[in-house]
Design a protein around this motif. Structure first.
Motif, PDB file in Angstrom:
ATOM      1  N   ASN A 188       0.761  -1.322   0.019  1.00 56.91           N
ATOM      2  CA  ASN A 188      -0.035  -0.040  -0.254  1.00 56.91           C
ATOM      3  C   ASN A 188       0.796   1.214  -0.029  1.00 56.91           C
ATOM      4  OD1 ASN A 188       0.983   0.085   2.690  1.00 56.91           O
ATOM      5  ND2 ASN A 188      -0.993   1.015   3.417  1.00 56.91           N
ATOM      6  N   PHE A 189       2.243   1.309  -0.474  1.00 52.64           N
ATOM      7  CA  PHE A 189       3.065   2.281  -0.648  1.00 52.64           C
ATOM      8  C   PHE A 189       3.183   2.786  -1.918  1.00 52.64           C
ATOM      9  CE2 PHE A 189       7.455   3.855  -0.619  1.00 52.64           C
ATOM     10  CZ  PHE A 189       7.093   5.130   0.243  1.00 52.64           C
ATOM     11  N   GLU A 190       3.059   4.203  -1.942  1.00 52.25           N
ATOM     12  CA  GLU A 190       2.972   4.937  -3.433  1.00 52.25           C
ATOM     13  C   GLU A 190       4.495   5.259  -3.325  1.00 52.25           C
ATOM     14  OE1 GLU A 190       0.150   7.735  -3.818  1.00 52.25           O
ATOM     15  OE2 GLU A 190      -1.696   6.243  -3.804  1.00 52.25           O
ATOM     16  N   GLU A 191       5.034   4.900  -4.493  1.00 52.29           N
ATOM     17  CA  GLU A 191       6.551   5.187  -4.289  1.00 52.29           C
ATOM     18  C   GLU A 191       6.847   6.584  -4.189  1.00 52.29           C
ATOM     19  OE1 GLU A 191       9.166   2.927  -3.688  1.00 52.29           O
ATOM     20  OE2 GLU A 191       7.623   1.240  -3.669  1.00 52.29           O
ATOM     21  N   ALA A 192       7.699   7.251  -3.386  1.00 51.31           N
ATOM     22  CA  ALA A 192       7.990   8.478  -3.309  1.00 51.31           C
ATOM     23  C   ALA A 192       9.689   8.524  -2.986  1.00 51.31           C
ATOM     24  CB  ALA A 192       7.281   9.202  -1.876  1.00 51.31           C
ATOM     25  N   THR A 193      10.074   9.927  -3.110  1.00 50.58           N
ATOM     26  CA  THR A 193      11.325  10.227  -2.849  1.00 50.58           C
ATOM     27  C   THR A 193      12.043   9.884  -1.380  1.00 50.58           C
ATOM     28  OG1 THR A 193      13.410  11.806  -2.928  1.00 50.58           O
ATOM     29  CG2 THR A 193      11.104  12.436  -2.427  1.00 50.58           C
ATOM     30  N   TYR A 219      12.573  -2.460  -5.655  1.00 50.30           N
ATOM     31  CA  TYR A 219      13.895  -2.197  -4.916  1.00 50.30           C
ATOM     32  C   TYR A 219      14.885  -1.413  -5.783  1.00 50.30           C
ATOM     33  CZ  TYR A 219      18.245  -3.436  -2.654  1.00 50.30           C
ATOM     34  OH  TYR A 219      19.524  -3.124  -1.868  1.00 50.30           O
ATOM     35  N   ILE A 220      14.800  -1.817  -7.200  1.00 50.36           N
ATOM     36  CA  ILE A 220      15.951  -1.346  -7.629  1.00 50.36           C
ATOM     37  C   ILE A 220      15.496   0.048  -7.807  1.00 50.36           C
ATOM     38  CG2 ILE A 220      16.445  -1.050 -10.273  1.00 50.36           C
ATOM     39  CD1 ILE A 220      16.105  -4.226 -10.411  1.00 50.36           C
ATOM     40  N   ASN A 221      14.302   0.749  -8.121  1.00 47.22           N
ATOM     41  CA  ASN A 221      14.037   2.201  -8.246  1.00 47.22           C
ATOM     42  C   ASN A 221      14.385   2.736  -6.725  1.00 47.22           C
ATOM     43  OD1 ASN A 221      13.090   2.052 -10.737  1.00 47.22           O
ATOM     44  ND2 ASN A 221      10.842   1.537 -10.170  1.00 47.22           N
ATOM     45  N   ARG A 222      14.286   2.098  -5.705  1.00 42.94           N
ATOM     46  CA  ARG A 222      14.793   2.749  -4.407  1.00 42.94           C
ATOM     47  C   ARG A 222      16.135   2.884  -4.434  1.00 42.94           C
ATOM     48  NH1 ARG A 222      10.855  -0.935  -0.743  1.00 42.94           N
ATOM     49  NH2 ARG A 222       8.862  -0.275  -1.750  1.00 42.94           N
ATOM     50  N   VAL A 223      17.092   2.125  -5.035  1.00 39.34           N
ATOM     51  CA  VAL A 223      18.499   2.084  -4.616  1.00 39.34           C
ATOM     52  C   VAL A 223      19.172   2.976  -5.717  1.00 39.34           C
ATOM     53  CG1 VAL A 223      18.424   0.126  -3.107  1.00 39.34           C
ATOM     54  CG2 VAL A 223      18.951  -0.279  -5.506  1.00 39.34           C
ATOM     55  N   ILE A 224      18.548   3.228  -6.711  1.00 37.29           N
ATOM     56  CA  ILE A 224      19.149   3.753  -8.130  1.00 37.29           C
ATOM     57  C   ILE A 224      19.279   5.349  -7.454  1.00 37.29           C
ATOM     58  CG2 ILE A 224      18.731   4.878 -10.222  1.00 37.29           C
ATOM     59  CD1 ILE A 224      17.661   2.191 -11.179  1.00 37.29           C
ATOM     60  N   LYS A 225      20.586   5.829  -7.745  1.00 39.60           N
ATOM     61  CA  LYS A 225      21.113   7.115  -7.056  1.00 39.60           C
ATOM     62  C   LYS A 225      20.493   8.138  -8.146  1.00 39.60           C
ATOM     63  CE  LYS A 225      25.133   9.384  -4.912  1.00 39.60           C
ATOM     64  NZ  LYS A 225      26.604   9.116  -4.882  1.00 39.60           N
ATOM     65  N   ILE A 226      19.434   8.987  -7.516  1.00 43.30           N
ATOM     66  CA  ILE A 226      19.155  10.097  -8.302  1.00 43.30           C
ATOM     67  C   ILE A 226      19.578  11.687  -7.795  1.00 43.30           C
ATOM     68  CG2 ILE A 226      17.062   8.791  -9.224  1.00 43.30           C
ATOM     69  CD1 ILE A 226      15.250   9.845  -7.028  1.00 43.30           C
TER      70      ILE A 226
END
Length: 436
Positions: free
Chosen positions: A304-309, A328-335
């Protein structure tokens, strides 16, 4: 390098070339000669490394021709989808029309499958539980099997299919055993140890080229859920280092459970993201958690988590790896240039998913040493599980023998014929009884 190095037949080389496979994969180069030589093999490699193609080619090479009345190769896989995938590989590579290949899964009536098997078959691709059920109905003849192959073996363990795998292995008098898996761990080793004979273990590590920069990541490899909980409790005691933390789990129910188990539910700085119950302490948004000085730990369910910074959160714990690895990948990619570290807790059963993440990222995630004062709760439980597993196997074996012998009633001891006597000896014995 060319396909000729694998010592394949010309039809198989042609079939591979037609599919655009002009050079062998590393796993094929390292295992093919051993498999063709009849050795037991454990092949470990990531998804896409060519494991399935390897054993399909090897099976066709070893069996040479088809037309048999009973299967000579039994391939066990975890799902119906994998059964269909393996059948498709055989269809692409097999140019010998004499081979009969049958797929067995739970979506087809069992009587229909028994009929297919009794009509004559060379290669069976099956889910272990259904194969075992058919075997107990005397519909699967294992007397002529020369090769028993486990594919996605770690997934067989994850789905709890150890019992039917071991029963089927035990029903085969003697054959070559091949195990293909993304990872090797204790539970898998325990499943196969009784039937593998001095196997060669071959491991390949084909990572994709790293194309992205990531935040620092660490992996803690632990035996079970309770040890994960002990580790999280231990690390979060350091409030100076872990002053703002998100803990990801997969479901809202796990989030609620974890909030009650952390510090025995007495911590006043632990909250749940969008809790299940309205009277539970929690936050409806990530931003609200970030700005609240009294909130230190937020437990978040992936479902139920909408991905956010995650900027402003120095530590992210993945208590469970997301079921969708892209999360997971989107969370750890350095932006952006922020301080963020991902700490991941995994058990043996989560190793395959970790390997897929590493493959996608093109990098291995460093494994962290477990703290010396961590309470590890696996040893006694492992022993109990092994004992229970052994008892299940013994009980299953007894049931199997009883099923086979149901039509044969044992003679009473008084009627059992243990010695052959001549008619003269019998007469003397009867006379002695009368005058005794």
């Amino acid at each position: 390098m060319s396909l000729e190095q694998l010592k394949l037949s010309k039809p198989l080389v042609s079939a591979m070339s037609a599919l655009g496979c002009l050079s062998p994969k590393e796993v094929q180069l390292k295992t093919m000669s051993r498999i063709l030589g009849g050795q037991d093999v454990i092949a470990i490699g990531p998804e896409g490394s060519g494991k399935t193609t390897t054993y399909v080619l090897a099976t066709l090479m070893r069996l040479k021709t088809g037309g048999g009345d009973a299967p000579r190769a039994l391939i066990l896989v975890p799902t119906k989808e994998k059964v269909l995938e393996v059948l498709a590989y055989f269809e692409k590579l097999n140019r010998n029309d004499t081979f009969r290949i049958v797929g067995i899964h739970a979506d087809t009536p069992i009587d229909e499958q028994v009929e297919h098997l009794t009509d004559g078959v060379d290669i069976v691709v099956a889910i272990p539980s259904r194969a075992r059920a058919i075997y107990l109905k005397l519909g699967l003849n294992t007397n002529k099997i020369q090769m028993m192959i486990l594919d996605d073996a770690s997934d067989l363990v994850k789905q709890g299919l150890q019992l039917p795998v071991n029963e089927l292995a035990r029903s085969i008098q003697k054959c070559q055993h091949l195990v293909f898996t993304e990872v090797m761990h204790e539970k898998l080793a325990y499943m196969i140890e009784d039937f593998m004979v001095m196997p060669a273990t071959i491991e390949v590590d084909e990572l994709l080229e790293a194309e992205v920069e990531t935040y620092p990541q660490m992996v803690y490899h632990v035996p079970n859920f309770r040890t994960k909980l002990n580790l999280l409790n231990l690390l979060l005691k350091d409030t100076e280092v872990f002053d703002k933390v998100i803990v990801f789990v997969n479901t809202r129910l796990t989030a609620q459970t974890l909030s009650k188990d952390l510090f025995d539910g007495k911590a006043e700085d632990v909250f749940v993201y969008k809790p299940l119950f309205f009277d539970e302490a929690g936050f409806e948004s990530l931003d609200a958690f970030k700005v609240n000085d009294k909130a230190r730990v937020l437990i978040v369910a992936n479902e139920n988590f909408e991905e956010a910074t995650l900027s402003g959160i120095p530590f992210v714990f993945h208590f469970e790896l997301p079921e969708d690895r892209i999360r997971y990948i989107n969370r750890v990619i350095k932006i952006e240039e922020v301080d963020l570290v991902s700490l991941n807790f995994i058990t043996d059963l989560e190793l395959p998913e970790l390997r897929k993440i590493e493959q996608a990222l093109g990098q291995r995630i460093e494994e962290a040493e477990l703290p010396e004062d961590l309470l590890i709760e696996d040893y006694s439980k492992t022993t109990k599980k092994k004992s229970k597993h052994a008892k299940e196997l013994e009980r299953a074996k007894a049931e199997e023998e009883a099923f086979k012998n149901a039509a044969f009633q044992p003679k009473k001891d008084s009627n059992a014929k243990t010695t052959n006597y001549s008619s003269g000896e019998k007469a003397k014995m009867n006379k002695a009884k009368k005058h005794g």
